[in-house]
Design a protein around this motif. Sequence first.
Motif, PDB file in Angstrom:
ATOM      1  N   PHE A 102       0.740  -1.358   0.054  1.00 34.48           N
ATOM      2  CA  PHE A 102       0.101  -0.016   0.068  1.00 34.48           C
ATOM      3  C   PHE A 102       0.871   1.275   0.005  1.00 34.48           C
ATOM      4  CE2 PHE A 102      -3.005  -2.962   1.305  1.00 34.48           C
ATOM      5  CZ  PHE A 102      -4.182  -2.979   0.407  1.00 34.48           C
ATOM      6  N   VAL A 103       2.181   1.265   0.480  1.00 32.88           N
ATOM      7  CA  VAL A 103       2.889   2.453   0.742  1.00 32.88           C
ATOM      8  C   VAL A 103       3.421   2.533  -1.010  1.00 32.88           C
ATOM      9  CG1 VAL A 103       5.024   3.524   0.980  1.00 32.88           C
ATOM     10  CG2 VAL A 103       3.722   2.269   2.804  1.00 32.88           C
ATOM     11  N   VAL A 104       3.609   1.613  -1.687  1.00 34.96           N
ATOM     12  CA  VAL A 104       4.084   1.912  -2.961  1.00 34.96           C
ATOM     13  C   VAL A 104       3.160   2.111  -3.794  1.00 34.96           C
ATOM     14  CG1 VAL A 104       5.008   0.591  -5.032  1.00 34.96           C
ATOM     15  CG2 VAL A 104       6.038   0.390  -2.819  1.00 34.96           C
ATOM     16  N   SER A 105       1.740   1.272  -3.629  1.00 35.90           N
ATOM     17  CA  SER A 105       0.614   1.828  -4.450  1.00 35.90           C
ATOM     18  C   SER A 105       0.030   3.005  -4.167  1.00 35.90           C
ATOM     19  CB  SER A 105      -0.449   0.398  -4.393  1.00 35.90           C
ATOM     20  OG  SER A 105      -1.051   0.563  -3.201  1.00 35.90           O
ATOM     21  N   SER A 106       0.240   3.748  -3.292  1.00 37.28           N
ATOM     22  CA  SER A 106      -0.458   4.972  -2.674  1.00 37.28           C
ATOM     23  C   SER A 106       0.338   5.856  -3.757  1.00 37.28           C
ATOM     24  CB  SER A 106       0.016   5.297  -1.277  1.00 37.28           C
ATOM     25  OG  SER A 106       1.074   5.464  -0.869  1.00 37.28           O
ATOM     26  N   LEU A 107       1.340   5.678  -4.228  1.00 38.54           N
ATOM     27  CA  LEU A 107       2.122   6.745  -5.012  1.00 38.54           C
ATOM     28  C   LEU A 107       1.395   6.947  -6.351  1.00 38.54           C
ATOM     29  CD1 LEU A 107       5.802   6.055  -4.407  1.00 38.54           C
ATOM     30  CD2 LEU A 107       4.484   7.781  -3.192  1.00 38.54           C
ATOM     31  N   ALA A 108       0.538   5.861  -6.757  1.00 38.64           N
ATOM     32  CA  ALA A 108      -0.208   5.762  -8.015  1.00 38.64           C
ATOM     33  C   ALA A 108      -1.220   7.208  -8.160  1.00 38.64           C
ATOM     34  CB  ALA A 108      -1.071   4.615  -8.404  1.00 38.64           C
ATOM     35  N   SER A 109      -1.793   7.485  -7.023  1.00 44.23           N
ATOM     36  CA  SER A 109      -2.764   8.555  -7.229  1.00 44.23           C
ATOM     37  C   SER A 109      -2.275   9.690  -7.555  1.00 44.23           C
ATOM     38  CB  SER A 109      -3.819   8.615  -5.900  1.00 44.23           C
ATOM     39  OG  SER A 109      -2.991   8.689  -4.645  1.00 44.23           O
ATOM     40  N   THR A 110      -1.021  10.083  -6.908  1.00 42.70           N
ATOM     41  CA  THR A 110      -0.248  11.352  -7.267  1.00 42.70           C
ATOM     42  C   THR A 110       0.463  11.410  -8.298  1.00 42.70           C
ATOM     43  OG1 THR A 110       0.571  11.626  -4.655  1.00 42.70           O
ATOM     44  CG2 THR A 110       1.865  12.516  -6.379  1.00 42.70           C
ATOM     45  N   MET A 111       0.760  10.108  -8.989  1.00 44.62           N
ATOM     46  CA  MET A 111       1.367   9.918 -10.243  1.00 44.62           C
ATOM     47  C   MET A 111       0.140  10.342 -11.310  1.00 44.62           C
ATOM     48  SD  MET A 111       2.591   6.640 -12.627  1.00 44.62           S
ATOM     49  CE  MET A 111       0.749   6.458 -12.694  1.00 44.62           C
ATOM     50  N   VAL A 112      -0.979   9.864 -11.158  1.00 40.49           N
ATOM     51  CA  VAL A 112      -2.078  10.121 -12.153  1.00 40.49           C
ATOM     52  C   VAL A 112      -2.478  11.446 -12.073  1.00 40.49           C
ATOM     53  CG1 VAL A 112      -4.456   9.557 -12.752  1.00 40.49           C
ATOM     54  CG2 VAL A 112      -2.802   7.761 -12.169  1.00 40.49           C
ATOM     55  N   GLY A 113      -2.433  12.165 -10.827  1.00 38.43           N
ATOM     56  CA  GLY A 113      -2.780  13.420 -10.547  1.00 38.43           C
ATOM     57  C   GLY A 113      -1.878  14.319 -11.390  1.00 38.43           C
ATOM     58  N   VAL A 114      -0.639  14.023 -11.342  1.00 42.08           N
ATOM     59  CA  VAL A 114       0.458  14.937 -11.944  1.00 42.08           C
ATOM     60  C   VAL A 114       0.222  14.930 -13.423  1.00 42.08           C
ATOM     61  CG1 VAL A 114       3.173  15.063 -12.509  1.00 42.08           C
ATOM     62  CG2 VAL A 114       2.047  14.847  -9.886  1.00 42.08           C
ATOM     63  N   LEU A 115       0.164  13.548 -13.850  1.00 42.40           N
ATOM     64  CA  LEU A 115       0.051  13.797 -15.346  1.00 42.40           C
ATOM     65  C   LEU A 115      -1.176  14.294 -15.952  1.00 42.40           C
ATOM     66  CD1 LEU A 115       1.265   9.721 -15.587  1.00 42.40           C
ATOM     67  CD2 LEU A 115       2.474  11.876 -16.387  1.00 42.40           C
ATOM     68  N   ALA A 116      -2.466  14.048 -15.146  1.00 40.05           N
ATOM     69  CA  ALA A 116      -3.735  14.797 -15.482  1.00 40.05           C
ATOM     70  C   ALA A 116      -3.364  16.450 -15.518  1.00 40.05           C
ATOM     71  CB  ALA A 116      -4.619  14.405 -14.253  1.00 40.05           C
ATOM     72  N   ASP A 117      -2.784  16.825 -14.397  1.00 50.09           N
ATOM     73  CA  ASP A 117      -2.438  18.331 -14.541  1.00 50.09           C
ATOM     74  C   ASP A 117      -1.599  18.673 -15.748  1.00 50.09           C
ATOM     75  OD1 ASP A 117      -4.182  19.200 -12.524  1.00 50.09           O
ATOM     76  OD2 ASP A 117      -2.397  18.958 -11.219  1.00 50.09           O
ATOM     77  N   ALA A 118      -0.785  17.559 -16.487  1.00 51.63           N
ATOM     78  CA  ALA A 118       0.147  18.018 -17.389  1.00 51.63           C
ATOM     79  C   ALA A 118      -0.674  17.611 -18.866  1.00 51.63           C
ATOM     80  CB  ALA A 118       1.439  17.041 -17.304  1.00 51.63           C
ATOM     81  N   GLY A 119      -1.900  17.075 -18.748  1.00 55.40           N
ATOM     82  CA  GLY A 119      -2.597  17.128 -20.083  1.00 55.40           C
ATOM     83  C   GLY A 119      -2.409  15.592 -20.610  1.00 55.40           C
ATOM     84  N   GLN A 120      -1.854  14.518 -19.676  1.00 57.07           N
ATOM     85  CA  GLN A 120      -1.675  13.468 -19.998  1.00 57.07           C
ATOM     86  C   GLN A 120      -2.685  12.564 -19.219  1.00 57.07           C
ATOM     87  OE1 GLN A 120       0.289  12.460 -22.510  1.00 57.07           O
ATOM     88  NE2 GLN A 120       0.684  14.835 -22.889  1.00 57.07           N
ATOM     89  N   PHE A 121      -3.881  12.504 -19.103  1.00 55.35           N
ATOM     90  CA  PHE A 121      -4.770  11.845 -18.224  1.00 55.35           C
ATOM     91  C   PHE A 121      -4.944  10.394 -19.015  1.00 55.35           C
ATOM     92  CE2 PHE A 121      -8.142  13.028 -15.015  1.00 55.35           C
ATOM     93  CZ  PHE A 121      -7.904  11.842 -14.276  1.00 55.35           C
ATOM     94  N   ASP A 122      -5.112  10.492 -20.369  1.00 54.43           N
ATOM     95  CA  ASP A 122      -5.280   9.170 -21.225  1.00 54.43           C
ATOM     96  C   ASP A 122      -4.013   8.464 -20.953  1.00 54.43           C
ATOM     97  OD1 ASP A 122      -7.762   9.691 -21.886  1.00 54.43           O
ATOM     98  OD2 ASP A 122      -7.302  10.733 -23.992  1.00 54.43           O
ATOM     99  N   GLY A 123      -2.899   8.936 -21.256  1.00 58.71           N
ATOM    100  CA  GLY A 123      -1.517   8.275 -21.127  1.00 58.71           C
ATOM    101  C   GLY A 123      -1.216   7.789 -19.692  1.00 58.71           C
ATOM    102  N   ALA A 124      -1.861   8.309 -18.545  1.00 54.09           N
ATOM    103  CA  ALA A 124      -1.698   7.829 -17.251  1.00 54.09           C
ATOM    104  C   ALA A 124      -2.519   6.445 -17.315  1.00 54.09           C
ATOM    105  CB  ALA A 124      -2.264   8.845 -16.277  1.00 54.09           C
TER     106      ALA A 124
END
Length: 419
Positions: free
Chosen positions: A368-390
């Motif tokens: 869960f510590v490793v997988s918890s980073l996924a939401s931040t990763m997706v949020g960063v990519l979404a803010d960068a216009g890469q939601f589909d890529g995430a």
Amino acid sequence: MNSNWGRGRFGLASGSRGMLLVSVAVGWFFALGLRFVLQGILPTIAASFPAATETQAGLAVTALWATYGIVQFPAGITADRIGEGRVLVASLLASAVSVLAFSLTPTFTLFVIAMGVFGAATGFYSPPRGTLLTRVFSGRADQALGRTLAAGSLGAAVLPALAAVLVDGLGWRGTLGLAAPGFLLAALFVYRSTRGLDERDDGASHAEAGSETEAQQPSVPTAIRAAARAVCCRRTGLAVLAAIVMYFGYQGFTALATTYLVTEKGFTQSSAGVLFGGLFVVGAFSQWLSGVLAQRARPVRVLAVVAGMSVLPLVGLVVFENRLFVAASMLLNGVRMGFAPVSNAFIIDLLPADVEGTTWGAIRTSLFVVSSLASTMVGVLADAGQFDGALLLLAGLTGAAAALYVALLSTRFSQSPSP
């Protein structure tokens, strides 16, 4: 292990075991359901704070799941020493108190801290839930865990939908506060069912268990070394790595799923919320079915199939524009949840019996510590216009998990960690 929870001393009538299973499932209904209430109404929560971004929303979800993961290890150690039932009750009581902490969050920073506190409180529930049910329902652990996890998935479907109805009138803080009585009732239910188990075990074994159990209980450093040896076994290591990848995809997708439907596919907030709830209905069915199938086929084969089937719905969300196909893809992402009960029972069964809780807690911390980073990763990519890529990245990782499970099929079951 505390004498009240000694291995092989359960001897429970089917009604008592059924009550135990139901009580643990009810607790998980609230513990998991409310975590997804927080994610389901996150757009409303974020809107109440000035200038909150999708990256910040992802960070809040990371705080929730990171603290949930961090406490898994101490939860396992504690369960090994004072008994699973006591840890389960304490977790539910702490959760009841922690949901009230959201009323004291005038800033987004304090909200993130409250998310972490609630994540930690519910985190103490998971390791003892798994080890207790695996022993009580020996031989049928996949089904027992599947039903319990399905109850959590139903909570994740029902409670966010109910919160969506209430939040406009009560506000998000008042809506979350309504969960406190539910946690208290669940704590009472678990206490009564596990106390009865304590009494039965005491009558049969207390006289012989005291000093002997103390002598056999390994020290914390010894337990940690045994846990490390268990995970270094090739079979256990592959199973844990595959589970980490599957949970990473699960966290990354569910954290901002409703946001994706609204911002990228043009759904309304209410429609996205309904589909989000439906995702967990499909997940509950998948968890039940996977647990049943694992009793009839090799568990690793079931895991490989579930992981393989979980790739296409993620891709479908990106490539389809037709709303019916998008909605179907959203719902079918619930199939992924079927891996959890089978994976949990499979990994627990590979662990050393004398440090099972400690080892399982350490593994879940990693998960869960490793997988918890996924939401931040997706949020960063979404803010960068890469939601589909995430989402496509999560699909690729899920395919890698399927490949790991295929590799496990060729690994000898007899392989075990060296003493």
